[in-house]
Design a protein around this motif. Structure first.
Motif, mmCIF file in Angstrom:
data_model
loop_
_atom_site.group_PDB
_atom_site.id
_atom_site.type_symbol
_atom_site.label_atom_id
_atom_site.label_comp_id
_atom_site.label_asym_id
_atom_site.label_seq_id
_atom_site.Cartn_x
_atom_site.Cartn_y
_atom_site.Cartn_z
ATOM 1 N N THR A 134 0.844 -1.204 0.000
ATOM 2 C CA THR A 134 0.000 0.000 0.000
ATOM 3 C C THR A 134 0.878 1.252 0.000
ATOM 4 O O THR A 134 0.927 1.992 0.977
ATOM 5 C CB THR A 134 -0.929 -0.006 1.231
ATOM 6 O OG1 THR A 134 -0.142 -0.229 2.417
ATOM 7 C CG2 THR A 134 -1.981 -1.084 1.117
ATOM 8 N N PRO A 135 1.568 1.527 -1.106
ATOM 9 C CA PRO A 135 2.516 2.645 -1.127
ATOM 10 C C PRO A 135 1.896 3.999 -1.431
ATOM 11 O O PRO A 135 2.570 5.020 -1.315
ATOM 12 C CB PRO A 135 3.474 2.244 -2.241
ATOM 13 C CG PRO A 135 2.599 1.480 -3.196
ATOM 14 C CD PRO A 135 1.615 0.731 -2.334
ATOM 15 N N ASP A 136 0.626 4.009 -1.845
ATOM 16 C CA ASP A 136 0.077 5.208 -2.470
ATOM 17 C C ASP A 136 -0.978 5.891 -1.609
ATOM 18 O O ASP A 136 -1.394 5.399 -0.564
ATOM 19 C CB ASP A 136 -0.558 4.836 -3.814
ATOM 20 C CG ASP A 136 0.454 4.209 -4.760
ATOM 21 O OD1 ASP A 136 1.600 4.699 -4.811
ATOM 22 O OD2 ASP A 136 0.091 3.224 -5.438
ATOM 23 N N LEU A 137 -1.423 7.050 -2.100
ATOM 24 C CA LEU A 137 -2.676 7.643 -1.659
ATOM 25 C C LEU A 137 -3.800 6.973 -2.448
ATOM 26 O O LEU A 137 -3.620 6.625 -3.617
ATOM 27 C CB LEU A 137 -2.690 9.150 -1.922
ATOM 28 C CG LEU A 137 -1.739 10.005 -1.066
ATOM 29 C CD1 LEU A 137 -1.720 11.423 -1.600
ATOM 30 C CD2 LEU A 137 -2.179 9.990 0.385
ATOM 31 N N TYR A 138 -4.963 6.826 -1.842
ATOM 32 C CA TYR A 138 -6.036 6.082 -2.491
ATOM 33 C C TYR A 138 -7.314 6.908 -2.525
ATOM 34 O O TYR A 138 -7.574 7.706 -1.609
ATOM 35 C CB TYR A 138 -6.274 4.762 -1.753
ATOM 36 C CG TYR A 138 -5.075 3.855 -1.825
ATOM 37 C CD1 TYR A 138 -4.869 3.056 -2.940
ATOM 38 C CD2 TYR A 138 -4.128 3.845 -0.804
ATOM 39 C CE1 TYR A 138 -3.746 2.234 -3.034
ATOM 40 C CE2 TYR A 138 -3.005 3.032 -0.887
ATOM 41 C CZ TYR A 138 -2.814 2.233 -1.997
ATOM 42 O OH TYR A 138 -1.701 1.439 -2.107
ATOM 43 N N PRO A 139 -8.121 6.733 -3.559
ATOM 44 C CA PRO A 139 -9.390 7.461 -3.634
ATOM 45 C C PRO A 139 -10.349 6.981 -2.560
ATOM 46 O O PRO A 139 -10.294 5.832 -2.109
ATOM 47 C CB PRO A 139 -9.912 7.121 -5.035
ATOM 48 C CG PRO A 139 -9.277 5.803 -5.362
ATOM 49 C CD PRO A 139 -7.925 5.836 -4.719
ATOM 50 N N TYR A 317 -10.180 3.236 -1.133
ATOM 51 C CA TYR A 317 -10.414 2.124 -2.062
ATOM 52 C C TYR A 317 -9.049 1.650 -2.528
ATOM 53 O O TYR A 317 -8.395 2.301 -3.342
ATOM 54 C CB TYR A 317 -11.274 2.586 -3.226
ATOM 55 C CG TYR A 317 -11.743 1.504 -4.165
ATOM 56 C CD1 TYR A 317 -12.983 0.901 -3.968
ATOM 57 C CD2 TYR A 317 -10.976 1.099 -5.255
ATOM 58 C CE1 TYR A 317 -13.436 -0.090 -4.838
ATOM 59 C CE2 TYR A 317 -11.415 0.116 -6.119
ATOM 60 C CZ TYR A 317 -12.653 -0.474 -5.907
ATOM 61 O OH TYR A 317 -13.108 -1.445 -6.770
ATOM 62 N N VAL A 318 -8.605 0.507 -2.010
ATOM 63 C CA VAL A 318 -7.236 0.039 -2.211
ATOM 64 C C VAL A 318 -7.245 -1.185 -3.123
ATOM 65 O O VAL A 318 -7.785 -2.242 -2.764
ATOM 66 C CB VAL A 318 -6.585 -0.333 -0.864
ATOM 67 C CG1 VAL A 318 -5.132 -0.768 -1.076
ATOM 68 C CG2 VAL A 318 -6.670 0.835 0.114
ATOM 69 N N VAL A 319 -6.653 -1.045 -4.293
ATOM 70 C CA VAL A 319 -6.460 -2.191 -5.184
ATOM 71 C C VAL A 319 -5.090 -2.776 -4.850
ATOM 72 O O VAL A 319 -4.061 -2.099 -4.970
ATOM 73 C CB VAL A 319 -6.544 -1.791 -6.660
ATOM 74 C CG1 VAL A 319 -6.359 -3.016 -7.551
ATOM 75 C CG2 VAL A 319 -7.866 -1.102 -6.956
ATOM 76 N N LEU A 320 -5.073 -4.019 -4.412
ATOM 77 C CA LEU A 320 -3.864 -4.649 -3.899
ATOM 78 C C LEU A 320 -3.004 -5.223 -5.021
ATOM 79 O O LEU A 320 -3.513 -5.534 -6.110
ATOM 80 C CB LEU A 320 -4.246 -5.756 -2.918
ATOM 81 C CG LEU A 320 -4.955 -5.271 -1.649
ATOM 82 C CD1 LEU A 320 -5.639 -6.436 -0.946
ATOM 83 C CD2 LEU A 320 -3.972 -4.575 -0.721
ATOM 84 N N PRO A 321 -1.713 -5.404 -4.786
ATOM 85 C CA PRO A 321 -0.839 -5.992 -5.815
ATOM 86 C C PRO A 321 -1.249 -7.404 -6.219
ATOM 87 O O PRO A 321 -0.852 -7.884 -7.287
ATOM 88 C CB PRO A 321 0.538 -6.002 -5.137
ATOM 89 C CG PRO A 321 0.463 -4.941 -4.090
ATOM 90 C CD PRO A 321 -0.957 -4.953 -3.607
ATOM 91 N N SER A 322 -2.043 -8.067 -5.382
ATOM 92 C CA SER A 322 -2.495 -9.423 -5.713
ATOM 93 C C SER A 322 -3.450 -9.443 -6.904
ATOM 94 O O SER A 322 -3.701 -10.505 -7.487
ATOM 95 C CB SER A 322 -3.183 -10.060 -4.503
ATOM 96 O OG SER A 322 -4.274 -9.253 -4.068
#
Length: 589
Positions: A134-139, A317-322
């Motif tokens: 989770t490296p980012d800012l998320y909407p 709303y976090v889209v994961l690397p998986s």
């Protein structure tokens, strides 16, 4: 001061790992696995994991999305939603999902309550040398700021004074109290807040207090926390806490029940304010937290927005690397669906602000929070600062006088998974009291009925009220032996009187009763008299907290005893829940 727009850096509070593990106990469960009847076997499967305050709604919206048969790049998606506490989901993502949550499918999209959790996960990944998830800012899909919620008459009086800050409201002197607002008959000012080690909103409220102390809205530093004026400011606010809650939703449900009940219910007189998310004030006022769903309270709450600013819970709303490439495309389409007007109205119906932080007219009207314009928002501190805040809070929080009364009647010898009830219960109590510290004063009683070892009274003092000594306390717990019947009423009354005799206005004063049974003491069997004797005195509150252990315990009566004093009863009739119940209980202090 940041206004209206999200901060330029993620919210990365760092909590103590052991406490975080205790804080986030929650069961996962399927919210929706929709089946519209159409053949959707070729659709992209998208697993979403949502925090538990919005999981039911997300499940309904996922069903609507699936039934709409939307397309992106010629493909369709089949969305499934599971609900899980944000912290527990974070732990699973950090520690290997299949191992931590084997009954729950690993998600490709994560919807926690706050970016607090995405930041915490990033730090855990960095420390472990793993790729950061989770490296980012998320909407955001919805937002809800923290507010100070007050009963209407009190809240409107405060609002009439014009813009007020955290200290102006929560820092009212416990001695002067409402006299500062010209209403001395209202007595002391006390408020409720969640324990910051257990709650996103509780942590945010504590950080907000520090920001108010330094009179800034960003760039809080560790040297700031050590300033004597800052520690004094925070200590003075914490001194007005009634008791700490493990769950603000439960607290407001109790208040809603009291509002609809008999006049003069102790719980309606116990607290002048509660620090909670704005959407909970909306739900309370709309009757969504009522024991009779839809029945609005006789006394609604007013949301007071402190002038210095507040924290926003941003529901990222976090889209994961998986997620693979097609799942990422599906996730983007589901995000656009959730942010569309029709779905945003569904969030508004639960009291959330929209994904751009704007409130509905209905929200503003329901919470009576003043103008609908943008609020001022505090910028989250660096994680090291938050860690220092939590360490400091353990010393600045309101201290307690606690008398533990443990049932040692003969029924406590019955077996639970090969051990006696007494062993299971005292082990749970011994683990939970580790959350206390030597500044708390703690006593231990045992009770049953008169025995050869205790011929004069049905209770005896095992540890006198004194600064908490964990080793001595747990040693005494382990040495308790069971015999006799259950003198519940006599013991509660005597313990309550003992704490009244040693009452300290600068502390939370509480009796904690653990029992596996019901009153079996003919010498004192008058429940009505007991409830009268322990009724809350707002000027000298001594609260009774009860733990009902195993199936034979009389939870209904214990609940009445707790409510009479504005305390709380914890249901551990399933022995597997005793550890969780004690952690929640001790976190009230």
């Amino acid at each position: 001061m940041a206004t209206g727009q999200p901060s330029a850096r993620p919210w990365l509070p760092l909590t103590v790992a052991v406490v975080a593990g205790l804080a986030v106990i929650a069961a996962a469960y399927v919210i929706v696995r929709p089946d519209s009847g159409a053949d959707r076997s070729s659709c992209v499967a998208l697993e979403v994991n949502s925090s538990t305050e919005k999981d039911q709604l997300l499940g309904q919206l996922a069903a609507k999305y699936n039934d709409s048969d939307r397309r992106f790049g010629g493909r369709c998606a089949q969305v499934t939603v599971h609900g899980l506490n944000s912290g527990k989901a974070m732990e699973a993502l950090a520690g290997g999902w299949a191992r931590q949550q084997p009954a729950v499918p690993a998600p490709q999209v994560w919807l926690p309550t706050s970016s607090l959790w995405t930041g915490r996960l990033r730090l855990l990944d960095e420390k472990a040398g793993r790729p950061v998830q989770t490296p980012d800012l998320y909407p955001s899909i919805a937002n809800s700021p923290l507010v100070i919620a007050m009963p209407r008459e009190k809240g409107e009086l405060v609002q009439q004074r014009g813009p007020l800050g955290w200290a102006d409201v929560l820092g009212l002197s416990g001695d002067q109290g409402w006299a500062a607002f010209g209403r001395p008959e209202w007595g002391r000012f006390t408020f409720g807040k969640d324990n910051p080690n257990l709650s996103t909103s509780g942590l945010a409220a504590t950080i907000a207090t520090y920001y108010a102390a330094v009179q800034r809205s960003s760039d809080l530093t560790e040297p700031d926390l050590a300033q004597p004026a800052v520690t004094r400011f925070v200590r003075e606010i914490e001194a007005n806490v009634s008791h700490y809650s493990d769950d603000s939703v439960d607290l407001l449900r109790d208040l809603a029940e009291a509002d609809l009940g008999a006049a003069g219910d102790a719980r309606t007189r116990d607290m002048s304010a509660v620090v909670v998310q704005e959407e909970l004030v909306y739900q309370y006022n709309q009757g969504q937290l009522s024991p009779t769903p839809g029945q609005k309270p006789r006394v609604p709450l007013v949301a007071v927005h402190p002038k210095e600013g507040t924290f926003n819970l941003d529901h990222p709303y976090v889209v994961l690397p998986s997620a693979d490439e097609t799942q990422r495309a599906a996730a983007q389409d589901f995000l656009l669906f959730l942010q569309a007007d029709a779905q945003q109205r569904s969030f508004a119906e639960l009291g959330f602000r929209d994904h751009e932080r704007q409130p509905s007219d209905e929200l503003v009207a329901a919470v009576r929070g003043g103008p609908a314009g943008n609020l001022n928002y505090f910028a989250p501190p660096e994680p090291e600062v938050v860690d220092a805040i939590l360490r400091g809070w353990s010393t600045l929080r309101k201290k307690a006088n606690i008398l533990f009364a443990v049932d040692v009647s003969g029924s406590m010898t019955k077996k639970v998974a090969g051990r006696s009830r007494l062993q299971v219960a005292t082990d749970a109590a011994g683990k939970a009291v580790r959350l206390l510290n030597s500044a708390d004063q703690v006593a231990l009683w045992s009770f049953s009925s008169e025995t050869e070892q205790r011929p004069k009274t049905p209770y005896s003092e095992e540890v006198r009220l004194a600064p908490f000594n964990q080793a001595g306390f747990t040693r005494k717990l382990a040495g308790l032996r069971a015999a006799g019947n259950t003198a519940l009423y006599a013991t509660v009354r005597a313990a309550h009187r003992r704490l009244l005799a040693s009452y300290d206005p600068d502390r939370i004063n509480a009796v904690v009763v653990l029992t596996d049974g019901k009153n079996e003491y003919p010498k004192d069997s008058d429940l009505a008299r007991l409830l009268k004797d322990i009724a809350l005195d707002p000027e000298r509150p001594v609260k009774v907290f009860c733990v009902a252990f195993d199936q034979e315990s009389d939870f209904a009566t214990l609940d009445r005893i707790a409510k009479a004093s504005a305390g709380k009863a914890f249901d551990a009739r399933d022995p597997a829940t005793i550890d969780e119940a004690f952690v929640k209980l001790v976190s009230s202090f």
